[in-house]
Enzyme design. Structure first.
Site, PDB file in Angstrom:
ATOM      1  CB  ALA A  33      -0.942  -0.005   1.202  1.00 56.73           C
ATOM      2  N   GLY A  36       2.068   1.620  -3.467  1.00 57.19           N
ATOM      3  CA  GLY A  36       0.882   1.840  -4.300  1.00 57.19           C
ATOM      4  C   GLY A  36       0.328   3.245  -4.168  1.00 57.19           C
ATOM      5  CG  ASP A  37      -0.245   6.958  -0.950  1.00 64.73           C
ATOM      6  OD1 ASP A  37      -1.382   7.386  -1.232  1.00 64.73           O
ATOM      7  OD2 ASP A  37       0.642   7.676  -0.433  1.00 64.73           O
ATOM      8  N   GLY A  38       2.048   5.960  -3.636  1.00 65.70           N
ATOM      9  CA  GLY A  38       2.904   6.831  -4.442  1.00 65.70           C
ATOM     10  C   GLY A  38       2.671   6.658  -5.935  1.00 65.70           C
ATOM     11  CD  GLU A  41      -0.700  12.355  -4.882  1.00 63.37           C
ATOM     12  OE1 GLU A  41      -0.855  13.545  -5.242  1.00 63.37           O
ATOM     13  OE2 GLU A  41      -1.446  11.780  -4.076  1.00 63.37           O
TER      14      GLU A  41
END
Length: 151
Positions: A33, A36-38, A41
């Site tokens: 995660a 994945g967040d980066g 974004e």
């Protein structure tokens, strides 16, 4: 200068920095995660910038609308029927991971579903499956924006 690579960004970065191979299935769902967040974004910021050169605060507002936990939670619900068994398992591992933080302005349910969504995107990125990652994000954003009443 154009760099022509025949493999994904993750593999290119690992090759350039000499970090070698690793078993991504052994990564914790919260690590998936995190990356994945980066990645998500970056994809969203790319989409927003490609829509036109505008003031940065307007770009930020538009991107923030798509990266907040509530939006990601709604998007993963849209995507569930499209996921393979492997992808669904990764999502569920991320959703069920015990995180000791909660996003501000998000329910616990939305935050957990968003974490699962980000874990799935992190997994696809680390697997060097950018075509599938982009396919899922494109479908999710397209359907989510179609349901969104705001300009």
């Amino acid at each position: 200068m154009v760099v022509n690579i025949d493999y994904g960004l993750d593999a290119y970065i690992r090759q350039q920095f000499g970090t070698g191979e690793r078993d991504i299935r052994s990564f914790s769902p919260l690590v998936l995660a995190y990356i994945g967040d980066g990645v998500y974004e970056l994809v969203i910021r790319t989409l927003v910038v490609e829509k036109g050169n505008r003031q940065v605060n307007k770009l930020h507002r538009q991107a923030s609308r798509l990266v907040k936990a509530q939006a990601q939670s709604a998007m993963v619900e849209i995507l569930m029927p499209m996921l393979t068994q492997e992808e669904a398992e990764i999502y569920h591992r991320g959703r069920n991971a015990k995180s000791y933080t909660v996003a501000k302005n998000a329910s616990v349910g939305d935050y957990r579903r968003a974490t699962g969504f980000e874990a799935l995107l992190g997994y696809l990125y680390l697997k060097d499956d950018m075509p599938r990652l982009v396919e899922l994000v494109k479908e999710a954003v397209s359907q989510y924006e179609g349901k969104d009443e705001r300009p």
